[in-house]
Structure formats: C-alpha cells, structure tokens
Scaffold this active site. Structure first.
Site, mmCIF file in Angstrom:
data_model
loop_
_atom_site.group_PDB
_atom_site.id
_atom_site.type_symbol
_atom_site.label_atom_id
_atom_site.label_comp_id
_atom_site.label_asym_id
_atom_site.label_seq_id
_atom_site.Cartn_x
_atom_site.Cartn_y
_atom_site.Cartn_z
ATOM 1 N N ASN A 18 1.998 7.580 -9.683
ATOM 2 C CA ASN A 18 1.400 6.248 -9.649
ATOM 3 C C ASN A 18 -0.013 6.340 -9.061
ATOM 4 O O ASN A 18 -0.178 6.577 -7.873
ATOM 5 C CB ASN A 18 2.282 5.327 -8.782
ATOM 6 C CG ASN A 18 1.712 3.930 -8.653
ATOM 7 O OD1 ASN A 18 0.758 3.563 -9.339
ATOM 8 N ND2 ASN A 18 2.299 3.139 -7.763
ATOM 9 N N TRP A 19 -0.996 6.141 -9.914
ATOM 10 C CA TRP A 19 -2.392 6.278 -9.453
ATOM 11 C C TRP A 19 -2.890 5.041 -8.716
ATOM 12 O O TRP A 19 -3.987 5.054 -8.153
ATOM 13 C CB TRP A 19 -3.308 6.566 -10.649
ATOM 14 C CG TRP A 19 -3.151 7.939 -11.226
ATOM 15 C CD1 TRP A 19 -2.220 8.872 -10.883
ATOM 16 C CD2 TRP A 19 -3.970 8.536 -12.249
ATOM 17 N NE1 TRP A 19 -2.393 10.011 -11.626
ATOM 18 C CE2 TRP A 19 -3.454 9.832 -12.477
ATOM 19 C CE3 TRP A 19 -5.057 8.100 -12.997
ATOM 20 C CZ2 TRP A 19 -4.014 10.695 -13.417
ATOM 21 C CZ3 TRP A 19 -5.611 8.960 -13.937
ATOM 22 C CH2 TRP A 19 -5.097 10.253 -14.142
ATOM 23 N N HIS A 102 6.821 -2.947 -8.644
ATOM 24 C CA HIS A 102 6.446 -2.104 -7.494
ATOM 25 C C HIS A 102 6.339 -2.996 -6.246
ATOM 26 O O HIS A 102 5.912 -4.147 -6.344
ATOM 27 C CB HIS A 102 5.111 -1.411 -7.788
ATOM 28 C CG HIS A 102 4.789 -0.341 -6.787
ATOM 29 N ND1 HIS A 102 4.288 -0.633 -5.540
ATOM 30 C CD2 HIS A 102 4.928 1.004 -6.839
ATOM 31 C CE1 HIS A 102 4.129 0.500 -4.872
ATOM 32 N NE2 HIS A 102 4.502 1.510 -5.635
ATOM 33 N N GLU A 172 12.560 2.819 -3.941
ATOM 34 C CA GLU A 172 11.349 3.006 -3.146
ATOM 35 C C GLU A 172 11.419 2.147 -1.883
ATOM 36 O O GLU A 172 10.970 0.986 -1.892
ATOM 37 C CB GLU A 172 10.111 2.591 -3.939
ATOM 38 C CG GLU A 172 9.823 3.439 -5.141
ATOM 39 C CD GLU A 172 8.322 3.569 -5.354
ATOM 40 O OE1 GLU A 172 7.850 4.701 -5.386
ATOM 41 O OE2 GLU A 172 7.636 2.548 -5.448
HETATM 42 C C1 PEP Z 1 4.217 4.578 -4.675
HETATM 43 O O1 PEP Z 1 3.084 4.266 -4.972
HETATM 44 O O2 PEP Z 1 5.162 4.111 -5.311
HETATM 45 C C2 PEP Z 1 4.432 5.513 -3.570
HETATM 46 C C3 PEP Z 1 5.640 5.907 -3.333
HETATM 47 O O3 PEP Z 1 3.333 5.909 -2.864
HETATM 48 P P1 PEP Z 1 3.243 7.153 -1.855
HETATM 49 O O4 PEP Z 1 3.889 8.326 -2.529
HETATM 50 O O5 PEP Z 1 1.798 7.354 -1.637
HETATM 51 O O6 PEP Z 1 3.987 6.783 -0.616
#
Ligand code: PEP
Length: 279
Positions: A18-19, A102, A172
């Site tokens: 995920n950019w 998200h 997440e």
């Molecule tokens: C995300 O953007 O979903 C994420 C998990 O970010 P990071 O890996 O930077 O914690």
C-alpha cells in the site's frame, strides 16, 4: 494446527503493498514500480505481489509481473459525483485489485455500510477486493473480537457465496499500523485471530468461507515477516511503508519466501512419519 492452517492456503502467499499518499510524482512512481518488479523476479514462483499506488499513476505504469491495485474506489458507479473515481475506471486503467475500508479511510468517516457498497462495486467489475478490518485497541474483556465480527459481517454484507473467491480479508489492527517502532502483532496473537476470523467466515458463508484468504497488515517488515508467516496462520501481508522502497519490499518477499520454504520442509517431515506397525 499451524501446519493444517497453512496447508489449506492457496499455494502462493499474497503480498499487497500500500503506497498510500506517496510518491509525489509520476516519475518517482514509475521508478519505484520498476525497482519492485526487478527485485520481485527472484520470488515470482513462490509469491504473488501487488502494489497499490495512488489512482492517478495507475494508467501510466507499464504493467509487469507485479499486479496493480487501487487504494480505494467510489461507492457510486457513474453520474454527477464530482471528484469520485469508480471501480470500472481503475479497472480500465489496469488495476486488478482494490483495497477497501482501510482504517485510514474509516478514520475519515467511511462506515461498514459504505465499505460494503464499495466491495460490491469492486467485485461487480471483476476485481479482487482486499477488505480491511481491525480493532483500534484491545481490551481485556475481548470486546475487540465482536468489533472484528461486526466489521466482517457488515463489510462483506453484499458478497454472495459464489463471489467469496473475489474477496480477501486483510486483518489490520489499527494499533499496529504505521508504528514508528515497527511493533507488529505477535505471531501467536495473529494465529489466534486468523483462527477466529476463519471460523467466523465459515459461520457466515458456510464452506465457501474457506475460500477467503486472510492476510495481515500492520508494521510488517523484513524482520518480522518470517515469523508472522510461519506461525501466524495467514496467507500473506498488506505492508504499507515497507513497500515504498524496492529494497525494503524485497526484505519482506525474502522473509516470506523463507517461511514458505520452512513450511514445505515441515510438511514433508510430517508426511514422512509412518504410523507404527501393528503387531
Ligand atoms: C497499511 O498501510 O495498511 C499498513 C499496514 O501500513 P504499515 O505497514 O506502514 O504499518
């Protein structure tokens, strides 16, 4: 139990980068994408990779082995909706995946009901929806488990049993995302959660629930990906910051590939054990 879980998985882990709101320019996006394509070559046979750049860059990236996704789509299909970008628009530019729901978008006011509409749009277009769920914090009483159930139930509320293979659940936990100290969940806690989500998906979709892949996101790095994949019971990852540089993304590919190797080794050992002979 861990081995059984992994055996059920699709053969290749899926890693979706995920950019977010980076990079600033199209040239940088092209350079980043090509860099990732280059490091991915070595892992192509064992890992499926996707990157989700900002939607503006999608049509200009010359698609190679790393698939392209989008970070969000509109709730609407067409019409007078200024500033919106539909699922079919990004699909026509080459996107095959879309992140939906998200936590950073949920924090901007996106509800489970909106997420459900977006998932339906993505699936209708023939893309894969990577649907994010995750609790903001964990409480001693385990109420966070109810939050996960409710997010799954509502966010996948418009997906039929026939469409489940077009959906991926990305667990997440909000408390593990974007941590400057890169503290992810422990593999033990992730494994518990993967079992919990799998059980609930089966409750909702019956046997078809087994077809939904569960991946993990939240400070995934080269350092923790091996353990999280080996012991966490998930089918892949959704890294944010680790996918912004080819080298750090390579670290995640490499650690995951090592875990795949280790799992294969273990499953060969299990199958080699012969049952004791009866006298
Ligand atoms: C995300 O953007 O979903 C994420 C998990 O970010 P990071 O890996 O930077 O914690």
């Amino acid at each position: 139990m861990i081995l059984q879980n992994h055996m059920k998985k699709t053969p290749k882990p899926l890693i979706v980068g995920n950019w977010k709101l980076t990079p600033n320019t199209l040239n940088e996006a092209k350079e980043r994408y090509l860099g990732i394509v280059k490091v991915y070559k070595k892992f192509k046979s064992v890992i499926d990779a996707v990157v989700c750049p900002p939607a503006t860059f999608i049509s200009s990236l010359k698609k190679k082995d790393v698939a392209i996704g989008t970070q969000n789509v509109s709730f609407w299909t067409t019409g007078s909706k200024t500033g919106e970008i539909s699922a079919s628009m990004v699909k026509s530019c080459g996107a095959t995946y879309s992140i939906v729901g998200h936590s950073e978008r949920r924090a901007m006011g996106e509800t489970d009901e909106v997420v459900a509409e977006k998932v339906a749009e993505v699936v209708k277009c023939g893309m894969i929806a990577v649907v994010c769920v995750g609790e903001a914090e964990r409480d001693e009483e385990g109420n966070y488990l109810e939050i996960i159930k409710s997010q799954i139930k509502k966010s996948l509320g418009r997906v039929s049993k026939q469409e489940v293979h077009k959906v991926i659940v990305a667990y997440e936990p909000v408390w593990a995302i974007g941590r400057t100290d890169n503290v992810a969940i422990t593999s033990h806690d992730l494994h518990q959660m993967a079992i919990f989500i799998r059980k609930y998906l089966k409750e909702v979709f019956g046997i078809a629930g087994d077809l939904i892949r569960i991946i993990y996101g939240g400070s995934v790095t080269a350092e923790n990906a091996f353990d999280l994949y080996l012991n966490g019971g998930v089918s892949g990852f959704l890294p944010g910051r680790s996918s912004w540089e080819a080298e750090t993304f390579k670290g995640v590919f490499s650690a995951t590939a090592e875990a795949v190797k280790e799992l294969k080794k273990r499953s060969r050992q299990v199958t080699k054990v012969k049952p004791p002979r009866r006298k």
